[in-house]
Design a protein around this motif. Sequence first.
Motif, PDB file in Angstrom:
ATOM      1  N   LYS A 195       0.834  -1.201   0.000  1.00 35.91           N
ATOM      2  CA  LYS A 195       0.000   0.000   0.000  1.00 35.91           C
ATOM      3  C   LYS A 195       0.867   1.249   0.000  1.00 35.91           C
ATOM      4  CE  LYS A 195      -4.229   1.822   2.105  1.00 35.91           C
ATOM      5  NZ  LYS A 195      -3.916   3.248   2.095  1.00 35.91           N
ATOM      6  N   ALA A 196       0.653   2.109  -0.978  1.00 34.69           N
ATOM      7  CA  ALA A 196       1.406   3.356  -1.067  1.00 34.69           C
ATOM      8  C   ALA A 196       0.947   4.321   0.019  1.00 34.69           C
ATOM      9  CB  ALA A 196       1.215   3.987  -2.443  1.00 34.69           C
ATOM     10  N   PRO A 197       1.875   5.126   0.551  1.00 34.73           N
ATOM     11  CA  PRO A 197       1.478   6.121   1.563  1.00 34.73           C
ATOM     12  C   PRO A 197       0.715   7.294   0.966  1.00 34.73           C
ATOM     13  CG  PRO A 197       3.819   6.307   1.055  1.00 34.73           C
ATOM     14  CD  PRO A 197       3.327   5.099   0.340  1.00 34.73           C
ATOM     15  N   GLY A 198       0.728   7.400  -0.342  1.00 30.71           N
ATOM     16  CA  GLY A 198       0.028   8.484  -1.040  1.00 30.71           C
ATOM     17  C   GLY A 198      -0.179   8.080  -2.481  1.00 30.71           C
ATOM     18  N   ASN A 199       0.332   8.891  -3.404  1.00 27.93           N
ATOM     19  CA  ASN A 199       0.222   8.614  -4.829  1.00 27.93           C
ATOM     20  C   ASN A 199       1.187   7.505  -5.211  1.00 27.93           C
ATOM     21  OD1 ASN A 199       0.209   8.602  -7.630  1.00 27.93           O
ATOM     22  ND2 ASN A 199       0.208  10.830  -7.820  1.00 27.93           N
ATOM     23  N   VAL A 200       0.662   6.371  -5.676  1.00 26.74           N
ATOM     24  CA  VAL A 200       1.504   5.222  -5.997  1.00 26.74           C
ATOM     25  C   VAL A 200       2.464   5.527  -7.144  1.00 26.74           C
ATOM     26  CG1 VAL A 200      -0.122   4.157  -7.627  1.00 26.74           C
ATOM     27  CG2 VAL A 200       1.478   2.718  -6.326  1.00 26.74           C
ATOM     28  N   SER A 201       2.131   6.477  -8.000  1.00 24.41           N
ATOM     29  CA  SER A 201       2.987   6.794  -9.141  1.00 24.41           C
ATOM     30  C   SER A 201       4.337   7.372  -8.724  1.00 24.41           C
ATOM     31  CB  SER A 201       2.289   7.781 -10.082  1.00 24.41           C
ATOM     32  OG  SER A 201       1.167   7.190 -10.690  1.00 24.41           O
ATOM     33  N   THR A 202       4.404   7.930  -7.533  1.00 17.45           N
ATOM     34  CA  THR A 202       5.650   8.540  -7.069  1.00 17.45           C
ATOM     35  C   THR A 202       6.315   7.719  -5.968  1.00 17.45           C
ATOM     36  OG1 THR A 202       4.453   9.902  -5.449  1.00 17.45           O
ATOM     37  CG2 THR A 202       4.823  10.839  -7.644  1.00 17.45           C
ATOM     38  N   TRP A 203       5.888   6.479  -5.795  1.00 23.04           N
ATOM     39  CA  TRP A 203       6.364   5.633  -4.692  1.00 23.04           C
ATOM     40  C   TRP A 203       7.170   4.463  -5.218  1.00 23.04           C
ATOM     41  CZ3 TRP A 203       4.030   0.971  -2.169  1.00 23.04           C
ATOM     42  CH2 TRP A 203       4.594   0.729  -0.909  1.00 23.04           C
TER      43      TRP A 203
END
Length: 232
Positions: free
Chosen positions: A102-110
């Motif tokens: 699970k990404a902490p926010g936007n998965v595109s920048t993780w």
Amino acid sequence: MFLKNLAVLGALSLVTLVQAHYTLPDLLIGGTNTGDWVNIRKTNNFDSQAPVTDVTSQDLRCYTSETGATASTATVAAGSQIGFQADQSMYHQGVVNVYMAKAPGNVSTWDGSGAVWFKVYQIPAVTDGGTSISFPGTNIQTVTFTVPKNLPSGQYLVRVEQIALHVASTFGGAQFYISCAQINVTGGGSGTPGPLVAIPGVYTGNEPGILINIYYPIPATYTQPGPAVWSG
């Protein structure tokens, strides 16, 4: 001259066999293919098809150290079926794992770093006490599974790996065919996925399911690499 040409053709055929691996460029949502590298981060081997063999490499995670790729994020409902499709049948004898994080926010920048990954699906080997061993994760082109119904809503990386074991009798011989999808899960629940692992870090390369001679003696049992599956 005929024998010389035959030898050359044989050598070229061998090179072709050695190089002819595979990638997993497509996400399947409800059986629909969303297209090459649309929702899958484009892996370093998009052209070479070469596998990852170093389990300590950062490329064990999503295999994007050279491409630096991100992808479009697909929306899927918790409890629905998704999957990955390879560019050809995954013909090497091996097993399959699917992880999510699970990404902490936007998965595109993780980048998926840290102990954040949990396993949601696997296809292990089948043994019968030493008479035979078979690999249901071989000679398939798609890997499909159900997104756990109680998975919390949010953006996730979904990572598939086929661990090819045909030359895994020496350390570093196992071949990892990997890709990572980006999804946004809706309608989720309040489950607590786990156990959580880091990738790399989840494997040492010495696991009995990774460092293994699948030919002789035929393994009496098989231990699937990685943590237990979280079903939600």
